[in-house]
Scaffold this motif. Sequence first.
Motif, short mmCIF file in Angstrom:
data_model
loop_
_atom_site.label_atom_id
_atom_site.label_comp_id
_atom_site.label_asym_id
_atom_site.label_seq_id
_atom_site.Cartn_x
_atom_site.Cartn_y
_atom_site.Cartn_z
N PRO A 212 45.09 36.37 38.29
CA PRO A 212 44.33 35.13 38.05
C PRO A 212 43.22 35.29 37.01
CG PRO A 212 43.72 36.13 40.16
CD PRO A 212 44.90 36.89 39.66
N GLU A 213 42.54 36.43 37.01
CA GLU A 213 41.42 36.61 36.08
C GLU A 213 41.92 36.69 34.64
OE1 GLU A 213 37.28 39.14 35.71
OE2 GLU A 213 38.85 39.83 37.05
N MET A 214 43.04 37.38 34.41
CA MET A 214 43.59 37.46 33.07
C MET A 214 44.05 36.09 32.60
SD MET A 214 46.59 39.93 31.55
CE MET A 214 47.83 39.33 32.71
N LEU A 215 44.71 35.34 33.49
CA LEU A 215 45.18 34.00 33.13
C LEU A 215 44.01 33.09 32.77
CD1 LEU A 215 47.31 31.80 32.93
CD2 LEU A 215 47.20 31.54 35.42
N THR A 235 51.96 33.33 39.66
CA THR A 235 52.59 33.88 40.86
C THR A 235 51.62 34.68 41.73
OG1 THR A 235 53.30 35.85 39.62
CG2 THR A 235 54.83 34.01 39.71
N GLY A 236 50.33 34.58 41.43
CA GLY A 236 49.33 35.29 42.21
C GLY A 236 49.01 34.60 43.53
N LYS A 237 48.19 35.23 44.35
CA LYS A 237 47.84 34.70 45.66
C LYS A 237 46.50 33.96 45.65
CE LYS A 237 50.38 38.32 48.13
NZ LYS A 237 50.29 39.43 49.13
N ARG A 238 45.57 34.41 44.82
CA ARG A 238 44.25 33.77 44.81
C ARG A 238 44.30 32.42 44.11
NH1 ARG A 238 39.82 35.30 40.63
NH2 ARG A 238 40.49 33.26 39.86
N PRO A 239 43.73 31.37 44.69
CA PRO A 239 43.71 30.07 44.00
C PRO A 239 42.97 30.16 42.69
CG PRO A 239 43.12 29.83 46.32
CD PRO A 239 43.12 31.31 46.04
N LEU A 240 43.45 29.46 41.68
CA LEU A 240 42.81 29.45 40.37
C LEU A 240 41.57 28.58 40.41
CD1 LEU A 240 45.94 29.11 38.06
CD2 LEU A 240 44.62 31.18 38.50
N LYS A 241 40.61 28.91 39.55
CA LYS A 241 39.39 28.12 39.44
C LYS A 241 39.71 26.80 38.76
CE LYS A 241 36.43 32.21 39.08
NZ LYS A 241 35.46 32.94 38.22
N GLU A 242 38.97 25.79 39.13
CA GLU A 242 39.16 24.47 38.53
C GLU A 242 38.77 24.49 37.06
OE1 GLU A 242 40.54 21.89 39.83
OE2 GLU A 242 40.79 22.71 41.86
#
Length: 242
Positions: A212-215, A235-242
């Motif tokens: 998520p952080e790289m994306l 495909t990660g597990k942590r929700p992305l930031k708005e």
Amino acid sequence: TCPMMYLKKKISYEVRKGLHYFFFFFAVAMCFHVPVTAIPNGGFIAPILGTCIVVYTLDTAYVYCFMTEKVETTSFHVLSSGVRISMPVSDRFLSHSQRGLRAGYAYVNIPWVNDKQWHPYSLFEDPSDPRIQQMFLMKVGDWTGDVHKALTRDTKRPCWIKGPFPSPYSHAGKYDNQILVASGIGITPALAAINAFKSQRRINLIWACRDPEMLEFFLNQMYLEHDGWNLIFYTGKRPLKE
């Protein structure tokens, strides 16, 4: 396979890489194994293998003397998953990039981590300044882990680069409609192609990423600003930031 995996874990990278260079001495010895007087009934190994040795030696010397440079003001931007390296390259490096190697790769050496190790990484340009060449080091191995551990914050330190060299993405300019497919950190050569040809070609991107952080980093830095489609599968597990 199992013994090799066991040895890979027990023997350091430097030792394993150094052992590969013994083949050079083996090849030189093989040149004297069969006399050339045996030609045409044999003796071809000396001229054939000898030619390969000469070409390899000249190529290595050329890269070391004319394609290796030190970048004093290399910027390191630290993320939890890796490090982005930004380097203001020389005119020589930039001229090679402008001759079609803009989507290539280069070897990097970080002497304050390990002055013996050179590692290849894809290059991509800073969207705001083409003189700044960038790499992204994912924290996935011993060396990249050491780099990440040595950097507690964003900083500027010297490093060495060797290149640039062409990659398959260097041929992207031959095609009008492009579909670039990447996964994870494989996005970096695709970014180079997007930045190089977005004003001349229609480029579509398919990217699968679980970090998520790289994306979020690449989206926030506006690396994917172009007129084509961006199909991003998170495909990660942590929700992305708005």
